[in-house]
Scaffold this motif. Structure first.
Motif, short mmCIF file in Angstrom:
data_model
loop_
_atom_site.label_atom_id
_atom_site.label_comp_id
_atom_site.label_asym_id
_atom_site.label_seq_id
_atom_site.Cartn_x
_atom_site.Cartn_y
_atom_site.Cartn_z
N THR A 232 37.40 36.92 47.46
CA THR A 232 37.72 37.43 46.13
C THR A 232 38.36 38.81 46.26
O THR A 232 38.14 39.53 47.22
CB THR A 232 36.46 37.55 45.25
N ARG A 233 39.16 39.14 45.27
CA ARG A 233 39.80 40.45 45.25
C ARG A 233 39.50 41.13 43.92
O ARG A 233 39.33 40.48 42.90
CB ARG A 233 41.29 40.33 45.46
N THR A 234 39.43 42.46 43.97
CA THR A 234 39.19 43.28 42.79
C THR A 234 40.23 44.39 42.78
O THR A 234 40.44 45.04 43.82
CB THR A 234 37.78 43.91 42.85
N GLN B 122 37.05 40.97 49.44
CA GLN B 122 35.76 40.59 50.01
C GLN B 122 35.95 39.29 50.79
O GLN B 122 35.98 38.20 50.21
CB GLN B 122 34.73 40.42 48.90
N ARG C 55 38.40 48.93 55.94
CA ARG C 55 38.00 48.11 54.80
C ARG C 55 39.10 47.12 54.52
O ARG C 55 40.30 47.43 54.65
CB ARG C 55 37.68 48.95 53.58
N ASP D 115 34.08 37.53 52.74
CA ASP D 115 33.01 36.52 52.73
C ASP D 115 33.08 35.65 51.47
O ASP D 115 32.69 34.48 51.50
CB ASP D 115 31.65 37.18 52.86
N LYS D 116 33.59 36.19 50.37
CA LYS D 116 33.70 35.43 49.11
C LYS D 116 35.14 35.03 48.78
O LYS D 116 35.38 34.30 47.83
CB LYS D 116 33.16 36.27 47.96
N ASP E 25 40.90 45.65 46.50
CA ASP E 25 39.82 45.57 47.48
C ASP E 25 39.51 44.09 47.67
O ASP E 25 39.53 43.32 46.70
CB ASP E 25 38.58 46.31 46.97
N SER F 258 41.91 47.66 42.96
CA SER F 258 41.39 48.90 43.52
C SER F 258 41.60 50.07 42.57
O SER F 258 42.56 50.08 41.80
CB SER F 258 42.09 49.20 44.84
#
Length: 64
Positions: free
Chosen positions: A48-50, A43, A14, A45-46, A41, A52
């Motif tokens: 973007t990070r979130t 993404q 991931r 494709d976008k 985490d 974790s």
């Protein structure tokens, strides 16, 4: 910031990113180093990070 593919369940990976607050300073005449990581985490494709739910502990060291 550092990107990496982190091993995950079922032989998968991931995407994650690490960011950190790093500082060097003197305390009582001794050099001290602090590394406080933030783990996200990612993404791809976008782009973007979130933040974790997984956390890494801070690393702190100093001269003797």
């Amino acid at each position: 910031m550092l990107y990496r593919d982190m091993p995950a369940e079922n032989d998968n990976y991931r995407p994650v990113v690490f960011d950190a607050k790093i500082r060097f300073y003197l305390e009582n005449g001794k050099l001290r180093f602090e590394y406080i990581p933030a783990y996200y985490d990612f993404q791809p494709d976008k782009l973007t990070r979130t933040l974790s739910k997984d956390q890494y502990p801070p690393f702190v060291t100093k001269e003797r």
